[in-house]
Every structure is written in C-alpha cells, then in structure tokens.
Design a protein around this motif. Structure first.
Motif, PDB file in Angstrom:
ATOM      1  N   PRO A 222       3.391  11.344   2.852  1.00 20.89           N
ATOM      2  CA  PRO A 222       2.813  11.349   1.510  1.00 20.89           C
ATOM      3  C   PRO A 222       3.498  10.407   0.520  1.00 20.89           C
ATOM      4  O   PRO A 222       2.835   9.862  -0.364  1.00 20.89           O
ATOM      5  N   THR A 223       4.818  10.222   0.653  1.00 16.33           N
ATOM      6  CA  THR A 223       5.470   9.290  -0.268  1.00 16.33           C
ATOM      7  C   THR A 223       5.046   7.854   0.024  1.00 16.33           C
ATOM      8  O   THR A 223       4.836   7.057  -0.891  1.00 16.33           O
TER       9      THR A 223
ATOM     10  N   ARG B 153      -1.004   2.264   8.104  1.00 14.40           N
ATOM     11  CA  ARG B 153      -0.855   1.143   9.033  1.00 14.40           C
ATOM     12  C   ARG B 153       0.628   0.926   9.353  1.00 14.40           C
ATOM     13  O   ARG B 153       1.501   1.223   8.543  1.00 14.40           O
ATOM     14  N   ARG B 154       0.884   0.379  10.524  1.00 19.18           N
ATOM     15  CA  ARG B 154       2.254   0.083  10.915  1.00 19.18           C
ATOM     16  C   ARG B 154       2.912  -0.850   9.911  1.00 19.18           C
ATOM     17  O   ARG B 154       4.092  -0.676   9.579  1.00 19.18           O
ATOM     18  N   SER B 155       2.164  -1.809   9.379  1.00 15.03           N
ATOM     19  CA  SER B 155       2.730  -2.742   8.400  1.00 15.03           C
ATOM     20  C   SER B 155       3.167  -2.016   7.132  1.00 15.03           C
ATOM     21  O   SER B 155       4.170  -2.373   6.508  1.00 15.03           O
ATOM     22  N   GLU B 156       2.431  -0.974   6.742  1.00 17.89           N
ATOM     23  CA  GLU B 156       2.789  -0.200   5.543  1.00 17.89           C
ATOM     24  C   GLU B 156       4.035   0.632   5.794  1.00 17.89           C
ATOM     25  O   GLU B 156       4.875   0.802   4.896  1.00 17.89           O
TER      26      GLU B 156
ATOM     27  N   THR C 114       9.472  -0.170   0.316  1.00 17.06           N
ATOM     28  CA  THR C 114       9.065   0.027  -1.073  1.00 17.06           C
ATOM     29  C   THR C 114       9.879   1.206  -1.620  1.00 17.06           C
ATOM     30  O   THR C 114      10.479   1.961  -0.850  1.00 17.06           O
ATOM     31  N   PRO C 115       9.894   1.406  -2.942  1.00 13.98           N
ATOM     32  CA  PRO C 115      10.638   2.545  -3.505  1.00 13.98           C
ATOM     33  C   PRO C 115      10.150   3.903  -3.011  1.00 13.98           C
ATOM     34  O   PRO C 115      10.864   4.901  -3.137  1.00 13.98           O
ATOM     35  N   TYR C 116       8.918   3.928  -2.442  1.00 13.96           N
ATOM     36  CA  TYR C 116       8.347   5.200  -2.007  1.00 13.96           C
ATOM     37  C   TYR C 116       8.299   5.347  -0.482  1.00 13.96           C
ATOM     38  O   TYR C 116       7.848   6.373   0.020  1.00 13.96           O
ATOM     39  N   ASN C 117       8.761   4.345   0.236  1.00 16.83           N
ATOM     40  CA  ASN C 117       8.740   4.432   1.701  1.00 16.83           C
ATOM     41  C   ASN C 117       9.998   5.126   2.180  1.00 16.83           C
ATOM     42  O   ASN C 117      11.044   4.518   2.408  1.00 16.83           O
TER      43      ASN C 117
ATOM     44  N   THR D 139      10.032   8.720  -8.413  1.00 17.95           N
ATOM     45  CA  THR D 139       9.240   9.627  -9.252  1.00 17.95           C
ATOM     46  C   THR D 139       8.530  10.638  -8.369  1.00 17.95           C
ATOM     47  O   THR D 139       8.440  10.466  -7.152  1.00 17.95           O
ATOM     48  N   PRO D 140       7.975  11.686  -8.965  1.00 19.55           N
ATOM     49  CA  PRO D 140       7.095  12.567  -8.192  1.00 19.55           C
ATOM     50  C   PRO D 140       5.906  11.780  -7.663  1.00 19.55           C
ATOM     51  O   PRO D 140       5.581  10.688  -8.154  1.00 19.55           O
TER      52      PRO D 140
END
Length: 393
Positions: A287-288, A305-308, A313-316, A326-327
C-alpha cells in the motif's frame, strides 16, 4: 316542590362531577398509558405546524388513540406551543406523554428521509434511505454513483425536502484527495475548497449537515475530530513503542488500515510492522508503494509493476528504511488504536490466506510455505502477479 327540585339538581351535579372526574382520570390514563402502535413510528412535525394538525396526523398514523386527549394533555403540560420542526422516531407503544416530550424537546431528526453522500475507497455513492414503517428500520430506496452522471430526480428532490436528513459519510482508508473530490460532488453542500488537507488528518465518520453547509467548515470539523482522536489514543499508549511522535503513529495507523479489512487482525498486523521497525527490517508493504504511484489521487486498478517496486521513492518501503514520510490514507479510530496498542507477537511476516484474511508467520520457512499456498490460490483464480506478496520480507 322546591325541596325536591333542589335535591334532584344536587344529585345531578354530583353525578356530573363524578362523570367529569372519571373522564379526567380516563384521560390521564390514556395520555400517560401505552399507546396503540405495535411498531416504531416516524413522527414528522412540519415547519409552522399546529398542535391540532400534528395530533390529527398522529391519530391517522395510529400512533395515538385520541387527538383530543393528545391536545388536552399537551396544553395541560404547558407544551402546546413548544413544537419543534423535525422528524422523530418513537418506539412501539409510546404514550402520548412520551410523544409530546419528544416533539417538543427538539434536537436532530432521528427518522424520515435520509440522503447520504458516501465517500468509499473504490467509488462514491449517493444513497436515498427511508424508514420501513413495519420494521422501524432504515432501508435503501435508491443508490447512485456520481461517476455515472447526474443524480436521479428522486434523490435530488428528496435532498430538497425541508425535513430530509443530509449526511456526508467517509469510509476508513480513503485519502484526503478522495474526500475533497466527494465534497465537490455533494450537491447539497456549498463553498469552494482551497486545498486538500494533509493526508491522514481527516476523521472517517458520518457527519450530519444542513442543506448548503460549507465544505471547508466540514473539513475543519473532520480535522478537529481526528486531532482529538489521535491525541487521546497517544496519551493512553503503552510505553516502548517505536514512534517518536503522534504523527508517526498516524502513519502506522494508515498502513494498518490499508493492509487489512478484518477488524480482528488490526492489532496483529500492527505487531508485525512494529516488530520489523524494532528489528531494523524494512516494512515492505504494497500500500505504501501504491500511494507513491498514485499520490493518493484515485486507486490503482492493477498489480504493481516490477519497475515500480524497484524504483526508490519516499513511499517505497521495499527500498527505504522505517516509515514513509506521511500517512497513506485517513485511518479510523480502530486502526489508530491498533497502531498504538499492537498485539504482543513475534510475527514478522504475513500473507493473504485466500479467505480475506492473512496467515501470520514467525520464520522465513513458515512464511515461504504460506506464500506457496497463496500462489496456488492465485493461480487457481487466474490472479497471479509478479509483485511481492504483502508482508513478504
């Protein structure tokens, strides 16, 4: 002759007094005793309605046995001029005295037509509801997704009724952007929204509003309620949790909210992430990552996706340590409480079990076996993806 006449007149007066006393006693019993209705009744008082009109309406509904006794009792109690506009639910067998008390006390309407705008995780709905007289329970009359076009006339007309109850409902786990978009679609509200509030700062709940209520004012109410909830739960937290601030607890609560829809699992899911934080493991939660892709604007109707998953990123949380910045949604009070009161477990993995819930594991070996079972279920359903499973470390 005069003596006989006086005696007869006295006797008649005594009889009349006895009859009057009996009538008064009967009236008092009727007024204060159980009413004739065997089901709950919705009593509606129109703006400017007279006591006479309301009493006749109640008699026709079968809520009272006598309109005259109702008016007389209300007048005797000094409440005949105290009628309050609204729609009020009265229970089966309610006495006239109880009904008078209800319709003169006022307060929010408790029955009648309801129009609810509900902001959901996947879609919004405008719902028209009304009381079923036979059961006294609300039932859906019509439902409309604003994305499908203009609101049906029946719903629009109901929302314009003077005694209609208008509500704006927010589901747990929706984003602030989704709430603002829902407010824009709620035709019974007014005003512009200057900016989207901070993620996680709005309390999911059902809010009763007046026609033309200001959208920004409602957002402020949601923020005030969420602030109060978070502070209350933070103040009652146990010692030793790995959160430096209430804001970090709110971030965790939003992750718990998005990870499970099973109420009984919240504390256990929270325990997994707390155990991971305390052991220095990454959270590794889909979900993040999804929030990093969507920015909270809409939903991702596909697998990651595998690329994502490979992009930092700050949320990965597969790539970063600790919590995201952040929430990722607006958590409800139950998720906030779970984040601040996690179960005491040694679980560090979990994966879907095919029933809507999750299989929790203590070791990688246990987890791999649970993952294999889930992959089999996915294959049988034709839902296999390349993305990691939830909680797969």
């Amino acid at each position: 002759m005069w003596r006989n006449l006086a005696s007869n007149l006295f006797t008649l007066m005594v009889v009349l007094l006895i009859a009057a006393a009996a009538a008064v006693a009967w009236g008092k019993r009727e007024y204060a005793g159980p009413g004739p209705s065997e089901v709950a009744q919705c009593v509606q008082v129109a703006p400017g309605a007279s006591l006479n009109a309301v009493s006749q309406q109640l008699a026709e509904q079968g809520a009272i046995s006598s309109a005259y006794v109702f008016r007389t009792g209300a007048d005797y109690a000094g409440k005949s001029r105290d009628l309050k506009f609204g729609s009020y639910m009265v229970p089966p067998g309610a006495s006239m005295e109880d009904i008078v008390g209800t319709i003169t006390a006022g307060g929010p309407s408790t029955c009648g037509t309801e129009v609810i705008f509900r902001v959901g995780v996947r879609e919004n709905n405008v719902i028209l509801r009304d009381i079923n007289p036979a059961t006294g329970a609300y039932e859906d009359i019509a439902r409309h997704n604003p994305a499908d076009g203009a609101v049906p006339e029946a719903i629009a007309q109901a929302a314009e009724q003077a005694d209609a109850r208008l509500r704006f409902a927010v589901a747990e786990g929706v984003t602030s952007w989704q709430i603002v978009e829902g407010l824009k679609q709620a035709a019974f509200m007014s005003g512009e929204v200057a900016e989207v509030p901070a993620e996680g700062s709005l309390a999911p709940d059902t809010y009763e509003v007046d026609a033309g209520a200001d959208r920004t004012a409602l957002l402020n109410e949601m923020q005030a309620r969420q602030t109060a909830i978070l502070q209350r739960e933070w103040d009652a937290r146990p010692f030793g949790l790995p959160y430096a601030s209430p804001e970090e607890a709110l971030i965790m609560a939003s992750i718990v909210e998005k990870e499970t829809g099973i109420a009984e699992e919240r504390e256990t899911v929270a325990s997994v992430f707390v155990n991971r934080l305390e052991s220095g493991m990454r959270l590794e939660t889909d979900p993040t990552v999804i929030y990093g892709v969507t920015g909270g604007e809409g939903i991702l109707d596909r697998g990651l996706r595998r690329s994502e998953l490979d992009t930092t990123t700050p949320y990965n949380t597969y790539r970063i340590d600790g919590l995201p910045p952040t929430p990722i949604a607006n958590p409800g009070v139950a998720a906030i409480r779970a984040a601040l009161n996690p179960a005491e477990t040694d679980y560090i993995f979990f994966v879907a079990d095919g029933s809507g819930g999750h299989q929790f594991s203590r070791t990688l070996e246990e987890h791999n076996a649970a993952v294999a079972r889930w992959r089999e279920i996915e294959a049988q359903r034709g839902e296999a993806t390349d993305s990691p499973v939830q909680g797969d470390g």
